[in-house]
Structures are given as structure tokens and as C-alpha cells.
Design an enzyme around this catalytic site. Sequence first.
Site, PDB file in Angstrom:
ATOM      1  N   PRO A  24       0.849  -1.196   0.000  1.00  0.00           N
ATOM      2  CA  PRO A  24       0.000   0.000   0.000  1.00  0.00           C
ATOM      3  C   PRO A  24       0.879   1.238   0.000  1.00  0.00           C
ATOM      4  CG  PRO A  24       0.126  -0.918   2.226  1.00  0.00           C
ATOM      5  CD  PRO A  24       0.920  -1.837   1.325  1.00  0.00           C
ATOM      6  N   MET A  25       0.603   2.177  -0.897  1.00  0.00           N
ATOM      7  CA  MET A  25       1.379   3.422  -0.897  1.00  0.00           C
ATOM      8  C   MET A  25       0.457   4.601  -1.166  1.00  0.00           C
ATOM      9  SD  MET A  25       5.028   2.495  -2.685  1.00  0.00           S
ATOM     10  CE  MET A  25       4.410   1.494  -4.008  1.00  0.00           C
ATOM     11  N   GLN A  78      -6.861  -0.822   3.127  1.00  0.00           N
ATOM     12  CA  GLN A  78      -6.228  -0.467   4.401  1.00  0.00           C
ATOM     13  C   GLN A  78      -6.898   0.753   5.021  1.00  0.00           C
ATOM     14  OE1 GLN A  78      -2.302   1.623   4.922  1.00  0.00           O
ATOM     15  NE2 GLN A  78      -1.653  -0.393   5.606  1.00  0.00           N
ATOM     16  N   CYS A 108       2.167   3.982   9.803  1.00  0.00           N
ATOM     17  CA  CYS A 108       2.422   5.282   9.175  1.00  0.00           C
ATOM     18  C   CYS A 108       3.187   6.201  10.130  1.00  0.00           C
ATOM     19  CB  CYS A 108       1.114   5.946   8.742  1.00  0.00           C
ATOM     20  SG  CYS A 108       1.413   7.537   7.948  1.00  0.00           S
ATOM     21  N   GLY A 209       9.938  -4.142   2.969  1.00  0.00           N
ATOM     22  CA  GLY A 209      11.093  -3.262   3.145  1.00  0.00           C
ATOM     23  C   GLY A 209      12.290  -3.723   2.346  1.00  0.00           C
ATOM     24  N   ASP A 210      12.662  -2.914   1.346  1.00  0.00           N
ATOM     25  CA  ASP A 210      13.890  -3.121   0.577  1.00  0.00           C
ATOM     26  C   ASP A 210      13.881  -4.405  -0.251  1.00  0.00           C
ATOM     27  OD1 ASP A 210      14.550  -0.843   1.960  1.00  0.00           O
ATOM     28  OD2 ASP A 210      15.982  -1.814   3.309  1.00  0.00           O
ATOM     29  N   GLY A 232       7.243  -2.334  -2.567  1.00  0.00           N
ATOM     30  CA  GLY A 232       6.683  -0.993  -2.651  1.00  0.00           C
ATOM     31  C   GLY A 232       7.401  -0.147  -3.676  1.00  0.00           C
TER      32      GLY A 232
HETATM   33  C1  LIG Z   1       5.040   6.966  -1.159  1.00  0.00           C
HETATM   34  C2  LIG Z   1       4.788   5.924  -0.112  1.00  0.00           C
HETATM   35  C3  LIG Z   1       3.534   5.824   0.457  1.00  0.00           C
HETATM   36  C4  LIG Z   1       3.270   4.850   1.428  1.00  0.00           C
HETATM   37  N1  LIG Z   1       2.012   4.726   1.925  1.00  0.00           N
HETATM   38  C5  LIG Z   1       1.725   3.708   2.776  1.00  0.00           C
HETATM   39  C6  LIG Z   1       0.382   3.474   3.197  1.00  0.00           C
HETATM   40  O1  LIG Z   1      -0.572   4.167   2.792  1.00  0.00           O
HETATM   41  N2  LIG Z   1       0.163   2.455   4.069  1.00  0.00           N
HETATM   42  C7  LIG Z   1       1.187   1.649   4.527  1.00  0.00           C
HETATM   43  O2  LIG Z   1       0.938   0.726   5.306  1.00  0.00           O
HETATM   44  N3  LIG Z   1       2.455   1.836   4.119  1.00  0.00           N
HETATM   45  C8  LIG Z   1       2.742   2.817   3.250  1.00  0.00           C
HETATM   46  N4  LIG Z   1       4.012   2.971   2.781  1.00  0.00           N
HETATM   47  C9  LIG Z   1       5.056   1.999   3.188  1.00  0.00           C
HETATM   48  C10 LIG Z   1       5.162   0.845   2.172  1.00  0.00           C
HETATM   49  O3  LIG Z   1       3.965   0.095   2.145  1.00  0.00           O
HETATM   50  C11 LIG Z   1       6.337  -0.087   2.508  1.00  0.00           C
HETATM   51  O4  LIG Z   1       6.129  -0.706   3.751  1.00  0.00           O
HETATM   52  C12 LIG Z   1       7.664   0.673   2.536  1.00  0.00           C
HETATM   53  O5  LIG Z   1       7.787   1.539   1.424  1.00  0.00           O
HETATM   54  C13 LIG Z   1       8.857  -0.284   2.538  1.00  0.00           C
HETATM   55  O6  LIG Z   1       8.845  -1.098   1.419  1.00  0.00           O
HETATM   56  P1  LIG Z   1       9.755  -0.811   0.089  1.00  0.00           P
HETATM   57  O7  LIG Z   1      11.186  -0.754   0.542  1.00  0.00           O
HETATM   58  O8  LIG Z   1       9.450  -2.009  -0.777  1.00  0.00           O
HETATM   59  O9  LIG Z   1       9.305   0.473  -0.489  1.00  0.00           O
HETATM   60  C14 LIG Z   1       4.299   3.951   1.844  1.00  0.00           C
HETATM   61  C15 LIG Z   1       5.567   4.074   1.266  1.00  0.00           C
HETATM   62  C16 LIG Z   1       5.822   5.028   0.292  1.00  0.00           C
HETATM   63  C17 LIG Z   1       7.186   5.102  -0.317  1.00  0.00           C
END
Ligand SMILES: Cc1cc2nc3c(=O)[nH]c(=O)nc-3n(C[C@H](O)[C@H](O)[C@H](O)COP(=O)(O)O)c2cc1C
Length: 359
Positions: A24-25, A78, A108, A209-210, A232
Site C-alpha cells: 500500500p502506498m 487499508q 504510518c 522493506g527493501d 513498494g
Molecule cells: C510513497 C509511499 C507511500 C506509502 N504509503 C503507505 C500506506 O498508505 N500504508 C502503509 O501501510 N504503508 C505505506 N508505505 C510503506 C510501504 O507500504 C512499505 O512498507 C515501505 O515503502 C517499505 O517497502 P519498500 O522498501 O518495498 O518500499 C508507503 C511508502 C511510500 C514510499
Amino acid sequence: MAVDLRESWALGGVEIPGRLVLAPMAGVSVQAFRRQGRRYGAGLVCSEMVSVAGIQHRNERTLGYLRVASDEHPLAIQIFGSDPTAMGDAARMVEAAGADIVDMNFGCPVKKVTKTGAGASLLDDADLACRLVEAVAAATSLPVSVKMRRGVENGSRRCLEVGPRLVEAGASSLTLHPRSAKQMYTGTADHSLTAELVSLVDVPVIASGDITSRARAQSVLATTGAAAVMVGRAAQGNPWALREIMGDDSEPTREEVVAELVLFMRETVRELGEHRANGFLKKFYGWYLGRGRFPRPFKQELVTLPTLAEVETRLFAAAPGARAVLVAPSRRDTTEGRVDSLDRAANGYVPTRAVAPEA
Ligand SMILES: Cc1cc2nc3c(=O)[nH]c(=O)nc-3n(C[C@H](O)[C@H](O)[C@H](O)COP(=O)(O)O)c2cc1C
């Protein structure tokens, strides 16, 4: 031994057809993004976080986040908030909207959210966190999942205390992004904590994460025992990262990139309307066209164009073969025929082969 990413697993009673989950982003996870994620290999997709207060006040934009299309399932929506009654009511709305899973945001780190007692601040108030999960689990027949960070402070291990309690309270799955809220996105995700959490609970854990490559996905799955990995940032404007993680590492051609971007633009216009989509899409140009795919001045030029029609014309001029890719049956079948409650006749992008809207 290599982990099989295509293996299905169960979240509550919901079968997830693969061990790759799209994160979710906020500001990114529109329906077009989720549908694309499903097409490129994600077994589960998730909406961006939706404000329970917004749902309570029937805010039009917030309610828009609850729309679900037929080709997104399985889908988690979510929600975030800090009032158990309002959370329960929102969970009922999520179920009525047609989601398969209610996900709760306990991760968050943004001040605007944490100062209301929601998001990552709930990791410092385990009693309230549990009451929220209980309220949501009681309000809906859908499985409830929770997404959290490791804790608020750097080095915190709070997720290991809170996680098992959330499961007792009714969570059918936990997603861990093992950074602290204070860290935001700096440093690295410490998946040794994910492994510890897996050993403490008897529900599936999703590692976030990553995760940027197949090698990383395989190693996190193998070393943590997580049921799935969540991707993400690596998938922003880059669905080919999902394809690579699932085992196909062919680089997209420029034509494919442009076709996918144009498709994404058209679907987003359908969802948000032309005006909102125009602003929303600007950040995606760099994400799609970067990574050495197109020269920087080209991306900069697109951002300055006033209308999406002009952006589209410019994109096709740069990669004329993209038109053929866009109308190829494989792509058309997965997109143009799919219409949901979002379709708006006004924006000029309404597909001709409409099907009945989702209930
Ligand atoms: C622009 C952005 C928006 C995000 N929005 C949410 C969100 O709405 N809800 C949530 O649980 N995590 C949110 N996250 C966190 C991501 O879901 C994820 O846990 C985090 O980016 C780490 O994963 P990654 O390294 O694959 O990006 C967000 C991350 C980014 C970068």
C-alpha cells in the site's frame, strides 16, 4: 533451496495465489497501480491507507478509495484511525465495498497521522491497538491484517511484543516493515526482526522493506520464514520489477514502457478524472521513463505539458511502436473491457466494451 514464489497461501480464509504482495502506498496505489500489479505477478494488492474519519464523514474523495474493480482480487483495503467504534464502522464499509481483506495501518510515521493516535503511534499503545483490532474483527467477517513498523524509536523491538497480542485480538496476518517510525525510509529494513516475529506468531507474516529483486525476495523468504514478501518503491512506475521477482528478468522495450505508461494514464483518468489525474501522474513520468530508458530532458518536458492528451502524443512520437503494443490482445483483454463503478463518461477514455459494474 530456491523458494517457490508462485506457491499459494491462505490469509484467513482467502487464498493468495503467490508470495509476492504489492505494498500500500499513499499517493500511488490507485486502482490502475493495483491492476497492473496483479497483471505483473502480485498475488495480493492493497489500497493506500484510507482515513476512518473521512469514511465517517462520508468525504467524497475518501469514499473513492473504497472502489473495487473486478480484476483486482484478492485485494486488501487499508484503514487508519484510532477510535474503535469508527474503525468497526469503516471495516463494515470496506466489506460492503467488496474487498477481500481489511488491513489496519499501525505503521504510518507521518506526524499528521501519528498525532491523532493512529498509525505507528499505536505501537506505543498496545492496549488501544488491541481494542482496535478487536473492534474491526467483530465488525466484519473478512480476515483482518495489520501492517506495522518495528516501533516508534530507532532500535525499538516493540513489534515483537505488540504483534502476538494483535494476533490474540483477532489479526489473521501481520505485515512488518522493520524500520522505526523515526527512521522513515532511511537506513535499511532489518529483517532479522521479521524472522523473530515469524517465530512468535502462528499466522502468516508478510515481510516489507527493501525487496527490490528476485534474489532479495528469495533470501528474505528463506531466512525469515515469512509467508510472502511485499514490494513498494521498486514497483513505482516499474511493474517489470514484479516480473523479475517472479522469475522473468527480460528488460522492457521502450515501446513496452510507453504502452504501459499510456495505459496507466488512461486508467487513472477513468478513476480520478482528468484534472486530478493530470497532477497525480506527473511523478510517474520520471518513474517510468527513468532507469536509463529515456533521456532526462524528455521526462522534464512531459511534466510541463498542460494536458494529458499532449503527453500521450509526445510519448507516442518518442516510441511509435507503442501503439501496437497498447492494442495487442494480451494487454487489451486485461484492461479495456474492465469497467467498474469508477468509469466516468465525461473524460473521453471510456472503453467501448463495457461490462456490468461491480456490486
Ligand atoms: C510513497 C509511499 C507511500 C506509502 N504509503 C503507505 C500506506 O498508505 N500504508 C502503509 O501501510 N504503508 C505505506 N508505505 C510503506 C510501504 O507500504 C512499505 O512498507 C515501505 O515503502 C517499505 O517497502 P519498500 O522498501 O518495498 O518500499 C508507503 C511508502 C511510500 C514510499
